[in-house]
Design a protein around this motif. Structure first.
Motif, PDB file in Angstrom:
ATOM      1  N   LEU A  13       0.830  -1.210   0.000  1.00  0.00           N
ATOM      2  CA  LEU A  13       0.000   0.000   0.000  1.00  0.00           C
ATOM      3  C   LEU A  13       0.867   1.264   0.000  1.00  0.00           C
ATOM      4  O   LEU A  13       0.559   2.236  -0.693  1.00  0.00           O
ATOM      5  N   GLY A  17       0.958   4.052  -2.918  1.00  0.00           N
ATOM      6  CA  GLY A  17       0.726   5.454  -2.560  1.00  0.00           C
ATOM      7  C   GLY A  17       1.861   6.357  -2.995  1.00  0.00           C
ATOM      8  O   GLY A  17       1.635   7.440  -3.546  1.00  0.00           O
ATOM      9  N   ILE A  33       3.770  -2.061  -6.526  1.00  0.00           N
ATOM     10  CA  ILE A  33       3.411  -3.105  -5.566  1.00  0.00           C
ATOM     11  C   ILE A  33       4.636  -3.944  -5.208  1.00  0.00           C
ATOM     12  O   ILE A  33       4.888  -4.215  -4.030  1.00  0.00           O
ATOM     13  N   GLY A  76       4.621   0.239   5.710  1.00  0.00           N
ATOM     14  CA  GLY A  76       4.180   1.286   4.783  1.00  0.00           C
ATOM     15  C   GLY A  76       5.294   2.258   4.459  1.00  0.00           C
ATOM     16  O   GLY A  76       5.486   2.641   3.304  1.00  0.00           O
TER      17      GLY A  76
END
Length: 95
Positions: A13, A17, A33, A76
Motif C-alpha cells: 500500500l 501510494g 506493488i 508502509g
C-alpha cells in the motif's frame, strides 16, 4: 507470521501510494506493488530487530494493537521509501 503479512500488505500500500503521489516515483501499478512489498518486508524486519519488545510480544502470541500498528507503519514507510528511491533512479536514468 502476522507481522510479516502486516509488513507486506502495508508495504504494498505504501509503494502504491508513493508511486501514485508523483510521476517521478511511479513504476506502474505492478512495479509499485513489488517495490512496496520488498521495502515493507525489509524495513518491517529491521524494525522488529531493533525493537525487541515487539518481537517478544509476537513470539508469545500476545501481539498488541500497538505492535500491529508499529508493523503497519514500518511496512508502509519501507514500501514508500523503496518505491520512491527506485522510481527516482529509474526516471533519472531514463532522462
Amino acid at each position: 507470521m502476522e507481522q510479516i503479512l502486516t509488513n507486506l500488505v502495508a508495504g504494498a500500500l505504501g509503494g502504491v501510494g508513493a508511486g501514485k503521489s508523483s510521476p517521478t516515483f511511479d513504476l506502474g501499478t505492478i512495479g509499485n506493488i513489488v517495490a512496496g512489498l520488498v521495502g515493507g518486508g525489509v524495513l518491517g524486519q529491521i524494525v522488529t530487530l531493533l525493537m525487541p519488545s515487539i518481537m517478544a510480544a509476537a513470539q508469545s502470541g500476545d501481539l498488541s494493537i500497538g505492535g500491529i500498528v508499529s508493523h503497519a507503519i514500518a511496512g508502509g514507510a519501507g514500501g514508500a521509501i523503496l518505491t520512491a528511491l527506485v522510481g527516482a533512479i529509474k526516471n533519472k536514468a531514463a532522462a
